[in-house]
Design a protein around this motif. Structure first.
Motif, PDB file in Angstrom:
ATOM      1  N   CYS A  26       0.800  -1.229   0.000  1.00  0.00           N
ATOM      2  CA  CYS A  26       0.000   0.000   0.000  1.00  0.00           C
ATOM      3  C   CYS A  26       0.832   1.277   0.000  1.00  0.00           C
ATOM      4  O   CYS A  26       0.288   2.373  -0.025  1.00  0.00           O
ATOM      5  CB  CYS A  26      -0.980   0.010   1.173  1.00  0.00           C
ATOM      6  N   MET A  27       2.151   1.149   0.022  1.00  0.00           N
ATOM      7  CA  MET A  27       3.017   2.326  -0.034  1.00  0.00           C
ATOM      8  C   MET A  27       4.004   2.199  -1.205  1.00  0.00           C
ATOM      9  O   MET A  27       4.391   1.100  -1.561  1.00  0.00           O
ATOM     10  CB  MET A  27       3.809   2.473   1.273  1.00  0.00           C
ATOM     11  N   PRO A  28       4.407   3.320  -1.791  1.00  0.00           N
ATOM     12  CA  PRO A  28       5.341   3.250  -2.924  1.00  0.00           C
ATOM     13  C   PRO A  28       6.702   2.729  -2.501  1.00  0.00           C
ATOM     14  O   PRO A  28       7.143   2.955  -1.374  1.00  0.00           O
ATOM     15  CB  PRO A  28       5.428   4.708  -3.392  1.00  0.00           C
ATOM     16  N   LEU A  65      -8.272   8.474   3.385  1.00  0.00           N
ATOM     17  CA  LEU A  65      -8.209   7.157   2.782  1.00  0.00           C
ATOM     18  C   LEU A  65      -7.803   6.186   3.884  1.00  0.00           C
ATOM     19  O   LEU A  65      -7.250   6.591   4.910  1.00  0.00           O
ATOM     20  CB  LEU A  65      -7.179   7.132   1.654  1.00  0.00           C
ATOM     21  N   PHE A  66      -8.077   4.906   3.674  1.00  0.00           N
ATOM     22  CA  PHE A  66      -7.754   3.917   4.689  1.00  0.00           C
ATOM     23  C   PHE A  66      -6.997   2.753   4.050  1.00  0.00           C
ATOM     24  O   PHE A  66      -7.441   2.200   3.046  1.00  0.00           O
ATOM     25  CB  PHE A  66      -9.030   3.383   5.356  1.00  0.00           C
ATOM     26  N   ALA A  67      -5.858   2.413   4.631  1.00  0.00           N
ATOM     27  CA  ALA A  67      -5.112   1.227   4.199  1.00  0.00           C
ATOM     28  C   ALA A  67      -5.524   0.088   5.126  1.00  0.00           C
ATOM     29  O   ALA A  67      -5.397   0.199   6.346  1.00  0.00           O
ATOM     30  CB  ALA A  67      -3.611   1.485   4.290  1.00  0.00           C
ATOM     31  N   ILE A  68      -6.044  -0.985   4.538  1.00  0.00           N
ATOM     32  CA  ILE A  68      -6.507  -2.107   5.352  1.00  0.00           C
ATOM     33  C   ILE A  68      -5.289  -2.906   5.822  1.00  0.00           C
ATOM     34  O   ILE A  68      -4.519  -3.412   5.018  1.00  0.00           O
ATOM     35  CB  ILE A  68      -7.465  -3.009   4.559  1.00  0.00           C
ATOM     36  N   ARG A  69      -5.135  -2.987   7.119  1.00  0.00           N
ATOM     37  CA  ARG A  69      -3.993  -3.709   7.709  1.00  0.00           C
ATOM     38  C   ARG A  69      -4.362  -5.176   7.945  1.00  0.00           C
ATOM     39  O   ARG A  69      -3.590  -6.072   7.617  1.00  0.00           O
ATOM     40  CB  ARG A  69      -3.580  -3.024   9.016  1.00  0.00           C
ATOM     41  N   THR A  70      -5.502  -5.413   8.539  1.00  0.00           N
ATOM     42  CA  THR A  70      -6.007  -6.777   8.732  1.00  0.00           C
ATOM     43  C   THR A  70      -7.507  -6.765   8.474  1.00  0.00           C
ATOM     44  O   THR A  70      -8.180  -5.746   8.643  1.00  0.00           O
ATOM     45  CB  THR A  70      -5.753  -7.300  10.161  1.00  0.00           C
ATOM     46  N   GLY A  71      -8.029  -7.917   8.091  1.00  0.00           N
ATOM     47  CA  GLY A  71      -9.472  -8.028   7.921  1.00  0.00           C
ATOM     48  C   GLY A  71      -9.944  -7.889   6.488  1.00  0.00           C
ATOM     49  O   GLY A  71      -9.131  -7.790   5.550  1.00  0.00           O
ATOM     50  N   PHE A  72     -11.255  -7.847   6.327  1.00  0.00           N
ATOM     51  CA  PHE A  72     -11.902  -7.880   5.024  1.00  0.00           C
ATOM     52  C   PHE A  72     -13.118  -6.979   5.074  1.00  0.00           C
ATOM     53  O   PHE A  72     -13.851  -6.969   6.062  1.00  0.00           O
ATOM     54  CB  PHE A  72     -12.345  -9.325   4.737  1.00  0.00           C
ATOM     55  N   PHE A  73     -13.334  -6.203   4.016  1.00  0.00           N
ATOM     56  CA  PHE A  73     -14.479  -5.289   3.957  1.00  0.00           C
ATOM     57  C   PHE A  73     -15.314  -5.549   2.711  1.00  0.00           C
ATOM     58  O   PHE A  73     -14.829  -6.113   1.723  1.00  0.00           O
ATOM     59  CB  PHE A  73     -13.998  -3.825   3.905  1.00  0.00           C
ATOM     60  N   LYS A  74     -16.561  -5.121   2.777  1.00  0.00           N
ATOM     61  CA  LYS A  74     -17.375  -5.011   1.563  1.00  0.00           C
ATOM     62  C   LYS A  74     -17.823  -3.562   1.457  1.00  0.00           C
ATOM     63  O   LYS A  74     -18.017  -2.884   2.470  1.00  0.00           O
ATOM     64  CB  LYS A  74     -18.602  -5.925   1.606  1.00  0.00           C
ATOM     65  N   THR A  75     -17.937  -3.069   0.235  1.00  0.00           N
ATOM     66  CA  THR A  75     -18.566  -1.771   0.006  1.00  0.00           C
ATOM     67  C   THR A  75     -19.923  -2.040  -0.622  1.00  0.00           C
ATOM     68  O   THR A  75     -20.080  -2.963  -1.431  1.00  0.00           O
ATOM     69  CB  THR A  75     -17.723  -0.881  -0.921  1.00  0.00           C
ATOM     70  N   CYS A  76     -20.915  -1.251  -0.229  1.00  0.00           N
ATOM     71  CA  CYS A  76     -22.262  -1.477  -0.731  1.00  0.00           C
ATOM     72  C   CYS A  76     -23.049  -0.178  -0.719  1.00  0.00           C
ATOM     73  O   CYS A  76     -22.711   0.777  -0.018  1.00  0.00           O
ATOM     74  CB  CYS A  76     -22.980  -2.544   0.105  1.00  0.00           C
ATOM     75  N   VAL A  77     -24.105  -0.152  -1.529  1.00  0.00           N
ATOM     76  CA  VAL A  77     -25.030   0.978  -1.567  1.00  0.00           C
ATOM     77  C   VAL A  77     -26.437   0.428  -1.416  1.00  0.00           C
ATOM     78  O   VAL A  77     -26.737  -0.685  -1.845  1.00  0.00           O
ATOM     79  CB  VAL A  77     -24.910   1.784  -2.888  1.00  0.00           C
ATOM     80  N   ALA A  78     -27.314   1.218  -0.804  1.00  0.00           N
ATOM     81  CA  ALA A  78     -28.700   0.801  -0.631  1.00  0.00           C
ATOM     82  C   ALA A  78     -29.480   1.114  -1.906  1.00  0.00           C
ATOM     83  O   ALA A  78     -29.407   2.217  -2.438  1.00  0.00           O
ATOM     84  CB  ALA A  78     -29.322   1.516   0.563  1.00  0.00           C
ATOM     85  N   PRO A 135       7.260   9.777  -6.015  1.00  0.00           N
ATOM     86  CA  PRO A 135       6.826   8.374  -5.968  1.00  0.00           C
ATOM     87  C   PRO A 135       5.457   8.203  -5.308  1.00  0.00           C
ATOM     88  O   PRO A 135       4.687   7.331  -5.695  1.00  0.00           O
ATOM     89  CB  PRO A 135       7.925   7.685  -5.155  1.00  0.00           C
ATOM     90  N   LEU A 136       5.153   9.045  -4.318  1.00  0.00           N
ATOM     91  CA  LEU A 136       3.859   8.956  -3.638  1.00  0.00           C
ATOM     92  C   LEU A 136       2.735   9.385  -4.579  1.00  0.00           C
ATOM     93  O   LEU A 136       1.676   8.755  -4.634  1.00  0.00           O
ATOM     94  CB  LEU A 136       3.857   9.816  -2.369  1.00  0.00           C
ATOM     95  N   GLN A 137       2.967  10.461  -5.331  1.00  0.00           N
ATOM     96  CA  GLN A 137       1.963  10.927  -6.296  1.00  0.00           C
ATOM     97  C   GLN A 137       1.709   9.855  -7.361  1.00  0.00           C
ATOM     98  O   GLN A 137       0.562   9.557  -7.710  1.00  0.00           O
ATOM     99  CB  GLN A 137       2.437  12.222  -6.955  1.00  0.00           C
ATOM    100  N   THR A 138       2.790   9.275  -7.873  1.00  0.00           N
ATOM    101  CA  THR A 138       2.669   8.209  -8.877  1.00  0.00           C
ATOM    102  C   THR A 138       1.893   7.028  -8.314  1.00  0.00           C
ATOM    103  O   THR A 138       1.049   6.434  -8.987  1.00  0.00           O
ATOM    104  CB  THR A 138       4.065   7.749  -9.330  1.00  0.00           C
ATOM    105  N   HIS A 139       2.174   6.703  -7.058  1.00  0.00           N
ATOM    106  CA  HIS A 139       1.506   5.571  -6.410  1.00  0.00           C
ATOM    107  C   HIS A 139       0.007   5.829  -6.269  1.00  0.00           C
ATOM    108  O   HIS A 139      -0.802   4.931  -6.526  1.00  0.00           O
ATOM    109  CB  HIS A 139       2.146   5.332  -5.034  1.00  0.00           C
ATOM    110  N   LEU A 140      -0.360   7.046  -5.874  1.00  0.00           N
ATOM    111  CA  LEU A 140      -1.777   7.394  -5.755  1.00  0.00           C
ATOM    112  C   LEU A 140      -2.481   7.280  -7.102  1.00  0.00           C
ATOM    113  O   LEU A 140      -3.611   6.791  -7.191  1.00  0.00           O
ATOM    114  CB  LEU A 140      -1.930   8.816  -5.201  1.00  0.00           C
ATOM    115  N   HIS A 141      -1.813   7.740  -8.157  1.00  0.00           N
ATOM    116  CA  HIS A 141      -2.390   7.637  -9.495  1.00  0.00           C
ATOM    117  C   HIS A 141      -2.580   6.172  -9.891  1.00  0.00           C
ATOM    118  O   HIS A 141      -3.594   5.819 -10.506  1.00  0.00           O
ATOM    119  CB  HIS A 141      -1.489   8.342 -10.511  1.00  0.00           C
TER     120      HIS A 141
END
Length: 245
Positions: A26-28, A65-78, A135-141
């Motif tokens: 998650c980091m350049p 923004l959030f970097a997931i360190r552990t675990g699993f997520f779902k994104t959803c809309v109603a 490098p950080l800008q490139t990574h975000l892109h």
């Protein structure tokens, strides 16, 4: 479960990106010590989200923004009839929250499918630093581009593939992402329900279950509740590529 927002008293403590085993994901790469220290100063907290809890909600102000360190997520809309439409699944080493950049508010809910921990990355400070650290800008892109490619892939999945092709593509994508993080290339534990898989793939629950059973009968996978073992990767790939034949 209760909502966890940026203003809550969620557990937070100092963390160093430079010492994190997910840094390469998650980091350049290629940052010098001084640049890494500046990022460490920005990504100063982790937050823990219990299974079923929300990292952010649709309409909530976008700040990080959030970097997931552990675990699993779902994104959803109603949907208009009150159902949750799953729009994606995110795992450790991936960045979540990009949906909020456009209009300064989140356009979906992010729900933990298991107890999870994220690193908080305040977007205004990340954006400011990225102007100085190329490098950080490139990574975000690259992260944003990857999200666009993923969206295109989902559109293809929902627009032109049969049920077998959709589920095969889903399993191959999931196991590849897990393999990139050091896990097995053939075994995985599904953190999401069959119903959530169906919502994401545009399939009914019965169709997902029936397709899993067909794959098992054909010797492509072995399924024990949420444990899936891929027995014939090439056959799954052949199913996905069959429409191009």
């Amino acid at each position: 479960m209760g909502k966890v927002s940026a203003s809550s008293s969620a557990h937070a403590f100092k963390v160093a990106c430079s010492n994190c085993n997910l840094r390469e994901l998650c980091m350049p790469v290629g940052l010098n010590d001084q640049q890494m220290q500046r990022i460490d100063d920005i990504v100063a907290t982790r937050r823990k989200i219990k299974r079923g809890g929300s990292l952010f909600r649709n309409g909530e102000a976008f700040t990080s923004l959030f970097a997931i360190r552990t675990g699993f997520f779902k994104t959803c809309v109603a949907t208009e009839d009150g159902r949750d439409q799953v729009t994606g699944f995110q795992m450790a080493g991936e960045i979540i929250g990009l949906d909020g950049i456009v209009n300064d508010h989140h356009t979906c809910d992010a729900v933990a499918l298991e107890d999870a921990e994220v690193c908080v990355m305040p977007f205004d400070r990340i954006e400011e630093l990225s102007r100085e650290v190329t490098p950080l800008q490139t990574h975000l892109h690259k992260i944003m581009s990857r999200e666009i490619v993923r969206e295109h892939g989902v559109m293809l999945l929902l627009g032109s593939m049969r049920a077998e092709e959709r589920l095969a593509a889903f399993l191959l994508n999931l196991v590849q992402r897990l393999h990139d993080r050091g896990f097995s290339q053939s075994e995985l534990v599904l953190r999401m329900t069959r119903e959530e898989i169906g919502s994401y793939l545009g399939l009914k629950l019965e169709t997902v279950s029936r397709t899993f059973s067909k794959f098992a009968e054909d010797g492509l996978v072995e399924v024990k509740q949420r444990h899936v073992r891929i027995l014939d990767t090439d056959a799954l790939k052949a199913i996905v590529n069959s429409q191009q034949a």
